[in-house]
Scaffold this active site. Structure first.
Site, PDB file in Angstrom:
ATOM      1  CB  CYS A   1      47.881  41.752  81.938  1.00  0.00           C
ATOM      2  SG  CYS A   1      49.453  42.641  82.058  1.00  0.00           S
TER       3      CYS A   1
ATOM      4  CB  CYS B   1      51.354  48.662  78.393  1.00  0.00           C
ATOM      5  SG  CYS B   1      50.650  48.904  80.049  1.00  0.00           S
TER       6      CYS B   1
ATOM      7  CB  CYS C   1      49.328  46.355  74.986  1.00  0.00           C
ATOM      8  SG  CYS C   1      49.619  44.950  76.070  1.00  0.00           S
TER       9      CYS C   1
ATOM     10  CB  CYS D   1      42.307  48.543  79.816  1.00  0.00           C
ATOM     11  SG  CYS D   1      42.018  50.228  80.369  1.00  0.00           S
TER      12      CYS D   1
END
Length: 241
Positions: A121, A204, A207, A231
């Protein structure tokens, strides 16, 4: 490569003697080519944006809109754009087909199910848009600080980013969070309203959660995972983050 490393060592020694505004000006004048600054509207990025607005050297400012941001992030985005009209904030979005493919395969919230799904993602929503944003750049300015995580403690002000084939500049590397907060307050710089609610690292919405007392800076990001939590935007040397 040896020549680049030698030059960066020389530049790093110089930067160590400069304040934030001076270091930004020095690097902008010294490193040739296209310069970009990535902002996620965190407190560190807001501080850098403020000082970048003070001089005329061309630095292109961009942000990555993942499509899963907090509304408070969009609010500080607007406040920042209103306050600093001299520089446009360019927005990069994930590819629609990439999102459709991810959701059809992993589900809309599949990132909770496994680290692999979460990284997929992040790759679709962050890493791929980043590659577009920094394409052709020679210098990438970030808001990373050494105390944010163990993985960042060995970083330098200026580093060669092998993965992206450019120089990465971390002007706040040696700053403490308290020093950042003091400068932000001194210059009346807008910050995300979630920050004072315990969201020190804001990504986000699905998260990110607020930190509990005594927790590590990054504990609120991907809190259901163990170990290093990155990430993939910032790959340091040979470390796979």
């Amino acid at each position: 490569m040896d020549k680049i490393k030698s030059l960066l060592e020389e530049y790093n020694n110089k930067i160590a003697t400069l304040n934030l505004a001076e270091s930004l000006q020095y690097v902008a004048n010294t490193i040739e080519g296209k310069h970009v600054f990535s902002t996620s509207f965190g407190i560190e990025d807001q501080l850098i944006h403020h000082f970048l607005d003070q001089f005329e050297n061309e630095v292109s400012i961009f942000t990555l809109d993942t499509g899963r941001q907090f509304n408070e992030t969009y609010e500080v985005f607007q406040k920042t754009q209103d306050k600093y009209k001299q520089k446009t904030i360019h927005v990069y979005y994930p590819n629609e087909l990439d999102i459709q493919d991810y959701v059809s395969k992993d589900g809309v919230n599949g990132f909770y199910d496994s680290i692999e799904s979460r990284k997929s993602c992040c790759f679709v929503r962050k890493v791929k848009p980043l590659k577009k944003a920094i394409a052709g750049a020679n210098l990438w300015i970030t808001g990373l600080r050494a105390e944010q995580s163990q993985n960042r403690e060995t970083m330098q002000f200026l580093e060669w980013d092998e993965d992206n084939q450019l120089i990465k500049f971390n002007p706040l590397l040696k700053f403490s969070l308290e020093e950042v907060e003091e400068l932000v307050a001194q210059h009346n710089i807008p910050i995300n309203s979630l920050y004072k609610k315990g969201y020190l690292s804001i990504g986000c919405a699905p998260c990110t959660r607020a930190l509990e007392e005594g927790e590590d800076f990054r504990a609120g990001r991907w809190w259901w995972e163990n170990g290093k939590k990155e990430c993939g935007l910032h790959i340091h040397q040979d470390k796979n983050n």
